[in-house]
Write an enzyme that holds these catalytic residues in place. Structure first.
Site, short mmCIF file in Angstrom:
data_model
loop_
_atom_site.label_atom_id
_atom_site.label_comp_id
_atom_site.label_asym_id
_atom_site.label_seq_id
_atom_site.Cartn_x
_atom_site.Cartn_y
_atom_site.Cartn_z
N LEU A 55 0.86 -1.19 0.00
CA LEU A 55 0.00 0.00 0.00
C LEU A 55 0.89 1.23 0.00
CD1 LEU A 55 -2.87 -0.71 2.58
CD2 LEU A 55 -3.14 -0.27 0.13
N ASP A 56 0.55 2.23 -0.83
CA ASP A 56 1.30 3.48 -0.84
C ASP A 56 1.16 4.16 0.53
OD1 ASP A 56 2.06 3.17 -3.47
OD2 ASP A 56 0.35 4.30 -4.27
N PRO A 57 2.13 5.01 0.90
CA PRO A 57 2.04 5.71 2.19
C PRO A 57 0.73 6.49 2.38
CG PRO A 57 4.24 5.95 1.28
CD PRO A 57 3.41 5.27 0.21
#
Length: 318
Positions: A55-57
């Site tokens: 998951l992206d930040p």
């Protein structure tokens, strides 16, 4: 939650090692998936920790974390379909296709109707060819695409087949940028195959409507059989008494959430534990199956090959 909060108890008593199994983490915004794994290594008191699906930040939500022997299940879990809720801003295109990038272009989106948005989403539903976001972890000649972009290179990635099972449009809200340009904020739910970039869907929805678009919020609500209903925050996990191991979804229950199940006789379980094959059951699914013994233990992942059922991965005995 801040990263500083994640370091609490870091130098306190060592927590007992967690059992082999899965923990579904509700990832907070601002953390990378690697940050979560690092924190879980401390909480689980083992370095044998991995995750299924980055998951992206900016994103929050379901991150499936495997501990101990459950890390061997992650290759299969990562291939499961995923569900997200998201907000797309139409009228602004960015370098990263999300809110963390720099603005490339701003277009007045006030002429786009809700019906236009629904039709645009429908055109991106089903089996499609998607060009991944240039700022992604895909490797180009051995180097991550995002690293090449940050080095100033122009990166063009090839389209690849993905499946968008759902692209449901909920609310469409007029808004304005800080500079006053009219835009639309669109709340959506998507269900996608592994390897699909939701921010690329935002980009392509905006491009198809002629105004550009990017992702402003993303929350993953499900990975395969794991949803937010079983997810726990890092704060809650870290608040457990230091002399107790963190709880996990057992190997057998993790397998049940991911695969069809074959209940094994004692003789079948014994044969599989030694790497031997067993007979085919008529009408059984052709996909990978979890073989679980009468005591409820995961014995092996099974695949049918050459008229026999053979163990692809053996878990029992430990």
């Amino acid at each position: 939650m801040t990263r500083a909060a994640g370091s609490s108890n870091e130098h306190g008593p060592r927590r007992p090692t967690a059992a082999d199994g899965v923990v579904v983490v509700d990832k907070p915004a601002g953390w990378t998936s690697h940050d979560v794994v690092a924190r879980m290594r401390r909480l689980a008191s083992t370095r044998k920790v991995g995750h299924a699906g980055t998951l992206d930040p900016m994103a929050t939500g379901v991150l499936v974390v495997g501990i101990g022997r459950a890390t061997r299940l992650l290759t299969y879990i990562v291939g499961a379909d995923k569900e997200y809720t998201a907000t797309i801003r139409l009228g602004v295109a960015t370098t990263t296709d999300d809110a963390e990038g720099e603005t490339l272009a701003t277009v007045d989106a006030s002429g786009v109707t809700s019906a236009d948005v629904v039709a645009g989403a429908a055109a991106l539903t089903g089996a499609i060819q998607q060009v991944p976001s240039a700022v992604s972890a895909i490797k180009v000649d051995g180097q991550r695409a995002y690293a090449r972009v940050r080095a100033g290179e122009d990166v063009e990635l090839a389209a690849r087949p993905v499946t968008v099972g759902r692209f449901d449009v909920h609310e469409v809200r007029p808004a304005r940028t800080e500079e006053g340009s009219p835009v639309l904020d669109v709340d959506v739910t998507v269900v996608v195959s592994s390897g699909t970039y939701v921010r690329a869907l935002a980009r392509d929805l905006g491009a198809g409507l002629g105004v550009g678009g990017h992702l402003t919020a993303l929350r993953r609500t499900r990975v395969g059989g794991y949803g937010l209903d079983v997810a726990r925050s890092l704060d809650d996990l870290g608040a457990l008494p230091a002399d107790e191991p963190i709880g996990v979804v057992s190997l057998a229950d993790s397998a049940r959430a991911t695969f069809p199940v074959r209940e094994l006789s004692a003789d079948e379980a014994r044969a599989l534990s030694y790497g031997q094959s067993i007979g085919v059951v008529e009408g059984a699914p052709a996909a990978t199956v979890a073989g679980i013994d009468r005591e409820g233990r995961l014995v092996a992942l099974l695949e049918e090959r050459g008229g026999k059922v053979r163990p692809a991965l053996v878990f029992s005995p430990a």
